[in-house]
Design a protein around this motif. Sequence first.
Motif, PDB file in Angstrom:
ATOM      1  N   ASN A   1      -6.350   1.339  -0.341  1.00  0.00           N
ATOM      2  CA  ASN A   1      -5.152   0.882  -1.043  1.00  0.00           C
ATOM      3  C   ASN A   1      -5.499  -0.365  -1.845  1.00  0.00           C
ATOM      4  O   ASN A   1      -6.230  -1.235  -1.359  1.00  0.00           O
ATOM      5  CB  ASN A   1      -4.039   0.538  -0.063  1.00  0.00           C
ATOM      6  CG  ASN A   1      -3.368   1.772   0.538  1.00  0.00           C
ATOM      7  OD1 ASN A   1      -2.214   1.743   0.902  1.00  0.00           O
ATOM      8  ND2 ASN A   1      -4.106   2.860   0.665  1.00  0.00           N
TER       9      ASN A   1
ATOM     10  N   LYS B   1      -4.075  -3.747  -4.133  1.00  0.00           N
ATOM     11  CA  LYS B   1      -2.990  -4.661  -4.491  1.00  0.00           C
ATOM     12  C   LYS B   1      -3.527  -5.678  -5.493  1.00  0.00           C
ATOM     13  O   LYS B   1      -4.743  -5.801  -5.692  1.00  0.00           O
ATOM     14  CB  LYS B   1      -2.463  -5.385  -3.252  1.00  0.00           C
ATOM     15  CG  LYS B   1      -1.752  -4.489  -2.253  1.00  0.00           C
ATOM     16  CD  LYS B   1      -1.379  -5.252  -0.990  1.00  0.00           C
ATOM     17  CE  LYS B   1      -0.387  -6.365  -1.275  1.00  0.00           C
ATOM     18  NZ  LYS B   1       0.033  -7.063  -0.031  1.00  0.00           N
TER      19      LYS B   1
ATOM     20  N   ARG C   1       3.792  -4.223 -10.311  1.00  0.00           N
ATOM     21  CA  ARG C   1       4.382  -3.225  -9.403  1.00  0.00           C
ATOM     22  C   ARG C   1       3.635  -3.168  -8.076  1.00  0.00           C
ATOM     23  O   ARG C   1       4.137  -2.628  -7.090  1.00  0.00           O
ATOM     24  CB  ARG C   1       4.354  -1.834 -10.040  1.00  0.00           C
ATOM     25  CG  ARG C   1       5.159  -1.685 -11.326  1.00  0.00           C
ATOM     26  CD  ARG C   1       4.847  -0.358 -11.987  1.00  0.00           C
ATOM     27  NE  ARG C   1       3.433  -0.260 -12.376  1.00  0.00           N
ATOM     28  CZ  ARG C   1       2.860   0.836 -12.843  1.00  0.00           C
ATOM     29  NH1 ARG C   1       3.571   1.963 -12.961  1.00  0.00           N
ATOM     30  NH2 ARG C   1       1.582   0.835 -13.177  1.00  0.00           N
ATOM     31  N   HIS C   2       2.412  -3.730  -8.067  1.00  0.00           N
ATOM     32  CA  HIS C   2       1.544  -3.565  -6.907  1.00  0.00           C
ATOM     33  C   HIS C   2       1.199  -4.895  -6.241  1.00  0.00           C
ATOM     34  O   HIS C   2       0.120  -5.058  -5.670  1.00  0.00           O
ATOM     35  CB  HIS C   2       0.260  -2.841  -7.325  1.00  0.00           C
ATOM     36  CG  HIS C   2       0.521  -1.550  -8.025  1.00  0.00           C
ATOM     37  ND1 HIS C   2       0.268  -1.359  -9.360  1.00  0.00           N
ATOM     38  CD2 HIS C   2       1.055  -0.387  -7.576  1.00  0.00           C
ATOM     39  CE1 HIS C   2       0.616  -0.132  -9.705  1.00  0.00           C
ATOM     40  NE2 HIS C   2       1.101   0.477  -8.649  1.00  0.00           N
TER      41      HIS C   2
ATOM     42  N   ASN D   1       3.269  -6.195  -3.846  1.00  0.00           N
ATOM     43  CA  ASN D   1       3.665  -5.968  -2.450  1.00  0.00           C
ATOM     44  C   ASN D   1       3.443  -4.519  -2.023  1.00  0.00           C
ATOM     45  O   ASN D   1       3.115  -4.243  -0.872  1.00  0.00           O
ATOM     46  CB  ASN D   1       5.138  -6.333  -2.241  1.00  0.00           C
ATOM     47  CG  ASN D   1       5.392  -7.823  -2.380  1.00  0.00           C
ATOM     48  OD1 ASN D   1       4.668  -8.632  -1.817  1.00  0.00           O
ATOM     49  ND2 ASN D   1       6.406  -8.182  -3.160  1.00  0.00           N
ATOM     50  N   THR D   2       3.649  -3.595  -2.950  1.00  0.00           N
ATOM     51  CA  THR D   2       3.460  -2.174  -2.666  1.00  0.00           C
ATOM     52  C   THR D   2       2.096  -1.738  -3.174  1.00  0.00           C
ATOM     53  O   THR D   2       1.863  -1.695  -4.386  1.00  0.00           O
ATOM     54  CB  THR D   2       4.560  -1.335  -3.347  1.00  0.00           C
ATOM     55  OG1 THR D   2       5.842  -1.788  -2.918  1.00  0.00           O
ATOM     56  CG2 THR D   2       4.386   0.132  -2.989  1.00  0.00           C
ATOM     57  N   PRO D   3       1.173  -1.415  -2.260  1.00  0.00           N
ATOM     58  CA  PRO D   3      -0.187  -1.070  -2.703  1.00  0.00           C
ATOM     59  C   PRO D   3      -0.229   0.248  -3.475  1.00  0.00           C
ATOM     60  O   PRO D   3       0.624   1.121  -3.311  1.00  0.00           O
ATOM     61  CB  PRO D   3      -0.960  -0.940  -1.380  1.00  0.00           C
ATOM     62  CG  PRO D   3      -0.127  -1.603  -0.352  1.00  0.00           C
ATOM     63  CD  PRO D   3       1.289  -1.437  -0.793  1.00  0.00           C
TER      64      PRO D   3
ATOM     65  N   LYS E   1      -2.175   3.551  -3.679  1.00  0.00           N
ATOM     66  CA  LYS E   1      -3.002   4.321  -2.742  1.00  0.00           C
ATOM     67  C   LYS E   1      -3.839   5.349  -3.485  1.00  0.00           C
ATOM     68  O   LYS E   1      -3.316   6.139  -4.267  1.00  0.00           O
ATOM     69  CB  LYS E   1      -2.104   5.013  -1.710  1.00  0.00           C
ATOM     70  CG  LYS E   1      -2.859   5.864  -0.701  1.00  0.00           C
ATOM     71  CD  LYS E   1      -1.931   6.442   0.354  1.00  0.00           C
ATOM     72  CE  LYS E   1      -1.006   7.473  -0.245  1.00  0.00           C
ATOM     73  NZ  LYS E   1      -0.163   8.121   0.796  1.00  0.00           N
TER      74      LYS E   1
ATOM     75  N   THR F   1      -7.351  -6.406  -2.285  1.00  0.00           N
ATOM     76  CA  THR F   1      -6.516  -7.244  -3.152  1.00  0.00           C
ATOM     77  C   THR F   1      -7.363  -7.884  -4.241  1.00  0.00           C
ATOM     78  O   THR F   1      -8.366  -8.553  -3.944  1.00  0.00           O
ATOM     79  CB  THR F   1      -5.805  -8.341  -2.344  1.00  0.00           C
ATOM     80  OG1 THR F   1      -5.034  -7.731  -1.308  1.00  0.00           O
ATOM     81  CG2 THR F   1      -4.880  -9.158  -3.235  1.00  0.00           C
TER      82      THR F   1
END
Length: 355
Positions: A190, A192, A261-262, A264-266, A268, A331
């Motif tokens: 994932n 971020k 958009r990424h 907090n929400t990874p 995938k 990240t």
Amino acid sequence: MTYRWLWSCLIAGGLLLTGCADDNKESFEEPVQEQGSPLELRAVTRTSGATQIGSADCPNIKVYLTSETELLQAGYFRYTVGSGWTSDLSVKEERQYYLYGYMPEDIEGTTVTYAAPGGKYSDGINLSFPGLPAITEQDISVVVGVQRVDGVSTETPIVTEGSFSYLSGIWGKNYVNLLMGHIYAGLELNFKIDADYASVRSIHLKTVTLSTDYGKVDATVQLRSGKGIEQAVFTKVSGSSASAPITMLSAESAETVLDDRHTNTPLKLSKLAYCFPSIFAAEGANLSITTTYDVYDRTKNKNLGERTSTNKLRITASAINPGQKKTVIITVQPTYLYVLSDGDLDNPGTTVVIN
């Protein structure tokens, strides 16, 4: 007169003997052999909870059909788009069998062997997979439970792990549900992006590759009645070269953009990789994730150039087990922020951190 009388008796006696011989022949004819009933696959489920019923996504399955002490048949369940599942296996009516197997049937680089523990397949089976890669794109699984059903049904299969017994039914009523257990663990990646960094930059992922310095592995999976997988033993193949890298995201794929958009929400990646966690934990083998990406100035929609980052991934024994999935969060964040993007041409100013 006497001659004619004797000749008549001989002829009559011959007819009687012939009649007896014909009666004898009929009474000793070979019995009709019992025809086998097709063994058909109804459903495949996994110990991880995923269900695959008649799906092209489910690999072909190699099957061993045994009695208590003998291998009776080795065959396949194969899936063909448009035709569904087919089988080259058959069972006699109302007989006791034991069923084992693995998937996919065509495991690259290995020839699977089998043995009955103590000579009794009713107790289980040992499946040996020599020369497996330490990391792979193939999700190798073994049969850990079977269930006989009378026919095709939409009901959710309920298969008991560790149950390998198959008591066949009458002709045309021999379907089976299979429960599969993974021997590898899954890795999901994932991505971020740091929130402050996302306000001025976006990251366009180009390639992601997973690699290791570890060689090939001999794996022996011990399946036991009442338990399923009792033990899985993995041993490094001496002198083997490092397993081939796995491409998790290729340059041919559409670029994957990380932006606000990424934070907090990874994001995938859809592709999974598979590894033996115990060998990485016990022997300190390295896993590396190499990411290639372009950095864009969001205010000017300007490509600031390509970056490449390679990071080590450490796996501990308690972090992941066979059949489990580990999610790795990567990240992208800055070492510092520029007001102007021109400076990024001289210094990337970005790092990749693995959580």
